[in-house]
Design an enzyme around this catalytic site. Structure first.
Site, PDB file in Angstrom:
ATOM      1  N   HIS A 270      -3.419 -12.227   7.118  1.00 45.27           N
ATOM      2  CA  HIS A 270      -4.274 -11.055   6.900  1.00 45.27           C
ATOM      3  C   HIS A 270      -5.303 -11.327   5.815  1.00 45.27           C
ATOM      4  O   HIS A 270      -5.031 -11.991   4.813  1.00 45.27           O
ATOM      5  CB  HIS A 270      -3.455  -9.787   6.647  1.00 45.27           C
ATOM      6  CG  HIS A 270      -2.831  -9.632   5.300  1.00 45.27           C
ATOM      7  ND1 HIS A 270      -3.504  -9.123   4.210  1.00 45.27           N
ATOM      8  CD2 HIS A 270      -1.568  -9.877   4.876  1.00 45.27           C
ATOM      9  CE1 HIS A 270      -2.694  -9.055   3.171  1.00 45.27           C
ATOM     10  NE2 HIS A 270      -1.507  -9.510   3.542  1.00 45.27           N
ATOM     11  N   GLU A 316      -4.288  -4.935   7.398  1.00 49.65           N
ATOM     12  CA  GLU A 316      -2.848  -5.182   7.346  1.00 49.65           C
ATOM     13  C   GLU A 316      -2.190  -4.288   6.309  1.00 49.65           C
ATOM     14  O   GLU A 316      -1.105  -3.760   6.535  1.00 49.65           O
ATOM     15  CB  GLU A 316      -2.599  -6.658   7.012  1.00 49.65           C
ATOM     16  CG  GLU A 316      -1.144  -7.097   7.111  1.00 49.65           C
ATOM     17  CD  GLU A 316      -0.406  -7.072   5.784  1.00 49.65           C
ATOM     18  OE1 GLU A 316       0.773  -7.481   5.758  1.00 49.65           O
ATOM     19  OE2 GLU A 316      -0.986  -6.642   4.768  1.00 49.65           O
TER      20      GLU A 316
END
Length: 513
Positions: A270, A316
């Site tokens: 992420h 995320e």
């Protein structure tokens, strides 16, 4: 949890051969053994070419983009991170797609407030003693504090625990056993005006409720802060003011021009940070590492058997939204083409342990804190352990919780695995014996804080983990795969050495530890 070290034996040789037959284990060119150096030799040059100097170049670029702030999805600084990765991947000759998606943006408008009004008045420090939770409701309440199931990690996980709860008070609960959202929802339904959830390990508690919906203010605190409100007659003030609006953010997808498009290895990390800091370990370390691996792969003009798809996920920190969006955008036919997912989320923690996701659920059985490993995940886990064993390094398991970007993949039955060096959890004495560092201290003292800067990254740990990343990516790029059955770790491991018990924790998302 165990720290695995190999002992060469005939049994290990048989197990390694079984792994090869299963299809997801690395392929060796010589007869495999418990410490198979042949597969390691195949990646030696590539691992040497993937350097911490190259990774640090990207980490410093991410820190410069943050410019003393953050790289939160839905902000210009995250967009600048996207542009940086895109430009580097395109320059390397990868086929790049930027995938936009809308998401519910949620962040503090003003610093949250937590005070103990009585007895012994105290004002706690936002970001140190406590934090508002992502998707918390807004409000400014002063009321009596009511502890729920005092001292139990399961506190608040069922509605029955709130029988007789005095409406109009603030619920005080300990972290654990179920998600923050479940605890907050039960408390709110019982009439709580606010919710305080205190940590069950060292450090602060910076969590998320996973999605909008809770209407009362919810904060997470250190253990000491929360337990300081257990006394009968305690009154507290909780104030949260967060913005809730729809914004657009992005995933960056970059894949090799060559390789079988019907057999895809997805390598993900992420790209976004939390609002409180630049996110250089969490997760600049994973993002920068796979970018360096991608550049090196392209520079060496590798021709993969499988197509390798590098992915930098957005949002995320808001609940795996980028990876969820990506997986949700694929047809079943496209999902069937994905052989496996490798995920790298925090691989440079200052007080690190070499954690491998427990894909076979052997160390952390399926339950509230561990998801089922799809067939083949155990073989990926073992491939990482075999690599570390071969280079003389110990490795340990971390729960296959699904609370990082591999979660949406395993939910579709796609095998997954990856690495992690620890977050807010506390390093045990056994782990300190095996890995060095400080027992009784967090793996990452700057987890979700402003100090998660370049200086927070452990360069030795980053070097060791990035070599393992490079090894896995190159190895899996060279193979076709079958959906292998789960493997019995007792048949794979010839020897086990004592390690730690914690698993590292990682409560960015809905917690169930």
């Amino acid at each position: 949890m165990h720290s695995r070290t190999r002992i060469v034996s005939a049994g290990a040789a048989v197990a390694a051969a079984a792994l090869l037959a299963a299809g997801l284990a690395p392929q060796a060119t010589a007869a495999p053994s418990g410490n198979d150096t042949s597969e390691i030799a195949l990646t030696k040059g590539f691992r040497k070419a993937v350097t911490t100097a190259g990774i640090n170049e990207h980490l410093k670029a991410f820190e410069a983009i943050a410019a003393g702030g953050n790289r939160v999805s839905g902000t210009p600084k995250f967009d600048a991170s996207v542009d940086y990765v895109k430009s580097k991947a395109e320059a390397a000759g990868l086929d790049v797609t930027v995938q936009p998606f809308a998401f519910p943006y949620n962040a503090d408008v003003s610093p949250a407030v937590l005070q103990r009004i009585s007895p012994n008045p105290a004002t706690f420090v936002d970001g140190v003693d406590f934090s508002s939770m992502t998707y918390s409701g807004n409000g400014d309440v002063t009321a009596a504090v009511t502890p729920v199931s005092t001292g139990s990690a399961a506190a608040g996980c069922t509605a029955a625990e709130f029988a007789g709860f005095p409406a109009g008070t603030i619920a005080l609960l300990q972290r654990g056993s179920c998600s923050f959202a479940i605890k907050a929802a039960h408390a709110s339904a019982a009439g709580a005006l606010g919710v305080i959830i205190y940590n069950n390990t060292t450090g602060g508690l910076s969590g998320t409720l996973g999605a909008p919906g809770i209407t009362v203010p919810v904060v997470g605190t250190t253990t000491a802060t929360g337990q300081g409100m257990l006394s009968p007659g305690t009154t507290a003030r909780v104030k949260v003011e967060r913005v809730n609006e729809t914004r657009t953010t992005y995933n960056v997808i970059a894949e090799t021009p060559g390789g079988d498009p019907n057999n895809v290895v997805v390598v993900g990390a992420h790209l976004d940070s939390v609002p409180r800091g630049p996110g250089i370990n969490d997760n600049g370390s994973g993002s920068a590492t796979i970018l360096e691996v991608a550049e090196t792969f392209a520079a060496q003009e590798r021709t993969p058997t499988s197509k390798v798809r590098f992915a930098w996920w957005g949002a995320e920190e808001f609940g795996l939204l980028g990876s969820n969006h990506y997986v949700g955008s694929l047809s079943q036919a496209e999902l069937d083409k994905i052989a496996l997912n490798l995920n790298f989320d925090m691989i440079g923690s200052p007080n690190y342990v070499r954690f491998v996701y427990d894909g076979d659920n052997s160390a952390f059985p399926v339950g509230p804190g561990a998801a089922v490993g799809p067939a083949g995940s155990g073989a990926i886990e073992d491939a990482f352990h075999r690599y570390f064993d071969a280079v003389g390094l110990a490795s340990s398991e971390t729960p296959f919780s699904g609370r990082s970007d591999y979660g949406p993949f395993i939910a579709k039955g796609i095998p997954a695995g990856g690495l992690f060096t620890g977050a807010e959890g506390t390093k045990t004495a056994k782990e300190a014996e095996v890995y060095g560092g400080q027992a009784g201290q967090p793996y990452d003292k700057c987890y979700h804080l402003f100090c998660d800067a370049f200086t927070n990254v452990n360069q030795t740990g980053l070097d060791e983990m990035s070599d393992a990343v490079a090894h896995a990516v190159l190895t899996y790029s060279r193979r076709d795969f079958v959906q292998a059955p789960l493997l019995d770790p007792a048949k794979v491991m010839a020897g086990v050495a004592a390690g730690g018990e914690g698993g590292g924790l990682h409560e960015d998302h809905e917690d169930a530890s």
